[in-house]
Design an enzyme around this catalytic site. Sequence first.
Site, PDB file in Angstrom:
ATOM      1  N   ASP A  13       0.857  -4.839 -81.815  1.00  0.00           N
ATOM      2  CA  ASP A  13       0.748  -4.913 -80.245  1.00  0.00           C
ATOM      3  C   ASP A  13       0.240  -6.428 -80.045  1.00  0.00           C
ATOM      4  OD1 ASP A  13       0.458  -4.213 -77.567  1.00  0.00           O
ATOM      5  OD2 ASP A  13      -1.364  -3.453 -77.866  1.00  0.00           O
ATOM      6  N   GLY A  14       0.632  -6.726 -78.738  1.00  0.00           N
ATOM      7  CA  GLY A  14       0.200  -8.014 -78.380  1.00  0.00           C
ATOM      8  C   GLY A  14       1.143  -9.265 -78.085  1.00  0.00           C
ATOM      9  N   ARG A  17       1.155 -10.445 -74.344  1.00  0.00           N
ATOM     10  CA  ARG A  17       0.085 -11.358 -73.952  1.00  0.00           C
ATOM     11  C   ARG A  17       0.127 -12.619 -74.739  1.00  0.00           C
ATOM     12  NH1 ARG A  17      -3.982  -7.133 -75.456  1.00  0.00           N
ATOM     13  NH2 ARG A  17      -2.148  -6.003 -76.203  1.00  0.00           N
ATOM     14  N   HIS A  30       8.254 -11.389 -78.225  1.00  0.00           N
ATOM     15  CA  HIS A  30       8.805 -10.435 -79.012  1.00  0.00           C
ATOM     16  C   HIS A  30       9.495 -11.296 -80.368  1.00  0.00           C
ATOM     17  CE1 HIS A  30       7.551  -7.069 -76.547  1.00  0.00           C
ATOM     18  NE2 HIS A  30       8.127  -7.394 -75.530  1.00  0.00           N
ATOM     19  N   ARG A  64      10.113   0.749 -70.212  1.00  0.00           N
ATOM     20  CA  ARG A  64       9.635  -0.731 -69.825  1.00  0.00           C
ATOM     21  C   ARG A  64      10.917  -1.284 -68.869  1.00  0.00           C
ATOM     22  NH1 ARG A  64       6.318  -4.168 -74.148  1.00  0.00           N
ATOM     23  NH2 ARG A  64       4.775  -2.377 -74.386  1.00  0.00           N
ATOM     24  N   LEU A 124       8.800  -3.255-102.223  1.00  0.00           N
ATOM     25  CA  LEU A 124       8.192  -2.706-100.826  1.00  0.00           C
ATOM     26  C   LEU A 124       9.322  -1.715-100.234  1.00  0.00           C
ATOM     27  CD1 LEU A 124       5.660  -2.747 -98.814  1.00  0.00           C
ATOM     28  CD2 LEU A 124       7.210  -4.462 -97.749  1.00  0.00           C
ATOM     29  N   ARG A 187      -6.365   2.356 -79.491  1.00  0.00           N
ATOM     30  CA  ARG A 187      -5.654   3.538 -79.365  1.00  0.00           C
ATOM     31  C   ARG A 187      -4.763   3.547 -80.445  1.00  0.00           C
ATOM     32  NH1 ARG A 187      -5.574   1.595 -73.979  1.00  0.00           N
ATOM     33  NH2 ARG A 187      -3.464   0.076 -74.503  1.00  0.00           N
TER      34      ARG A 187
HETATM   35  C1  FPP Z   1       3.923  -4.418 -78.615  1.00  0.00           C
HETATM   36  O1  FPP Z   1       3.574  -5.673 -77.744  1.00  0.00           O
HETATM   37  C2  FPP Z   1       5.182  -4.640 -79.337  1.00  0.00           C
HETATM   38  C3  FPP Z   1       6.318  -3.870 -78.785  1.00  0.00           C
HETATM   39  C4  FPP Z   1       6.383  -3.048 -77.813  1.00  0.00           C
HETATM   40  C5  FPP Z   1       7.428  -4.327 -79.736  1.00  0.00           C
HETATM   41  C6  FPP Z   1       7.107  -4.901 -81.142  1.00  0.00           C
HETATM   42  C7  FPP Z   1       8.556  -5.456 -81.724  1.00  0.00           C
HETATM   43  C8  FPP Z   1       8.557  -6.485 -82.413  1.00  0.00           C
HETATM   44  C9  FPP Z   1       7.166  -7.121 -83.269  1.00  0.00           C
HETATM   45  C10 FPP Z   1       9.872  -7.244 -82.763  1.00  0.00           C
HETATM   46  C11 FPP Z   1      10.781  -6.297 -82.851  1.00  0.00           C
HETATM   47  C12 FPP Z   1      10.749  -5.848 -84.281  1.00  0.00           C
HETATM   48  C13 FPP Z   1      12.120  -5.928 -84.649  1.00  0.00           C
HETATM   49  C14 FPP Z   1      12.169  -5.497 -86.119  1.00  0.00           C
HETATM   50  C15 FPP Z   1      13.289  -6.230 -83.958  1.00  0.00           C
HETATM   51  P1  FPP Z   1       3.545  -5.773 -76.160  1.00  0.00           P
HETATM   52  O2  FPP Z   1       4.813  -6.155 -75.753  1.00  0.00           O
HETATM   53  O3  FPP Z   1       3.324  -4.283 -75.752  1.00  0.00           O
HETATM   54  O4  FPP Z   1       2.324  -6.803 -75.812  1.00  0.00           O
HETATM   55  P2  FPP Z   1       1.381  -6.762 -74.704  1.00  0.00           P
HETATM   56  O5  FPP Z   1       0.424  -5.567 -74.873  1.00  0.00           O
HETATM   57  O6  FPP Z   1       0.624  -7.848 -75.107  1.00  0.00           O
HETATM   58  O7  FPP Z   1       1.956  -6.499 -73.491  1.00  0.00           O
END
Ligand code: FPP
Length: 233
Positions: A13-14, A17, A30, A64, A124, A187
Site C-alpha cells: 500500500d501507499g 500517496r 504504481h 477505482r 522462491l 487493516r
Molecule cells: C495500493 O496503493 C496498491 C495497489 C492498489 C496496487 C499495487 C500494485 C503494484 C505495486 C504494482 C503492480 C504490480 C504488478 C506486478 C504489475 P494505493 O494506490 O492504494 O496507494 P494509496 O493508498 O497511497 O492511494
Amino acid sequence: MAESLKHIAIIMDGNGRWAQKRLLPRSAGHKKGAENVKIIAKAANKLGVKYLTLYAFSTENWNRPKDEVDTLMSLLREYLHSDFQELHENNVRILFIGERYMLDDDIVKAMENLEKQTAQNTGLTLCFAISYGARQEMLQAVKNLACLLKKGDISESDVDIQTFSDMLYTKNIPDPDVLIRTGGEFRISNFLLWQLAYTELFFSQTQWPDFDEKELESIVTQFKSRERRYGKI
Ligand code: FPP
C-alpha cells in the site's frame, strides 16, 4: 528457538500517496511500486524465504476510476512480458491467485504461460494476488463444497480444516508466517482472511515504493524473536 520463516505476504500500500507527495500522477507511484516488486522478490529469495505473496490488485480495486484500472492493467501486461523473465532467470516460480475471469484474455494467457514456464524453478515461489478477494475466495470454496456434498462425493464428516484449505486458491501453499502492510494503515483489506489465522502481523509507515531490503531484513529479525504459541501456553 528462532521461528522458521517460509512465507511472507505483503499488502503493497501507499503507491498513490508516494506519487502525490512528489506532485506526480498516481500512475507514477504504481510504476515505481511495480519496480520495487523485483527488488523485494530478489531480497526475499536471498533471505531463503520460500514463498512471497503480493497483493497487487483486489476485487475491490475494479471500482477505482477507469484510467487507474487501465494503468494497473497495462503495468501488469508490461510486467508479464518483460520483468517476469528476469525473475525466471533467477529461478523464481511464479503463480497467480484471484478471479481470472475478470481479466482480459491476453493477460490470463500470459499468466498461464508464465506459470507453466516457471513451474520447475526451485527458488522462491512468487505468488501474485490479482483480482483477488478473500471473502470471494471463501464463498467459492463453500459453494464448491456444497456441490460435492450434494452429489455425495464427500460426506459432512470428511469436511475439516484441511479439506476447506484445499478448496482455496492457496492449496499447496503454507499459510503466511509474516504479513507486512506498508503505507501506514492498520487493516487486512480482504487479503488471505482464512490463511492469516496465526500469522505474525507487521505494519510499516513506509510507502510501498520506498520499502527496501533493509526494512525487510529488520522485520525478519523481529519475527525470529517473536514466540508463536498457536493458542497453546
Ligand atoms: C495500493 O496503493 C496498491 C495497489 C492498489 C496496487 C499495487 C500494485 C503494484 C505495486 C504494482 C503492480 C504490480 C504488478 C506486478 C504489475 P494505493 O494506490 O492504494 O496507494 P494509496 O493508498 O497511497 O492511494
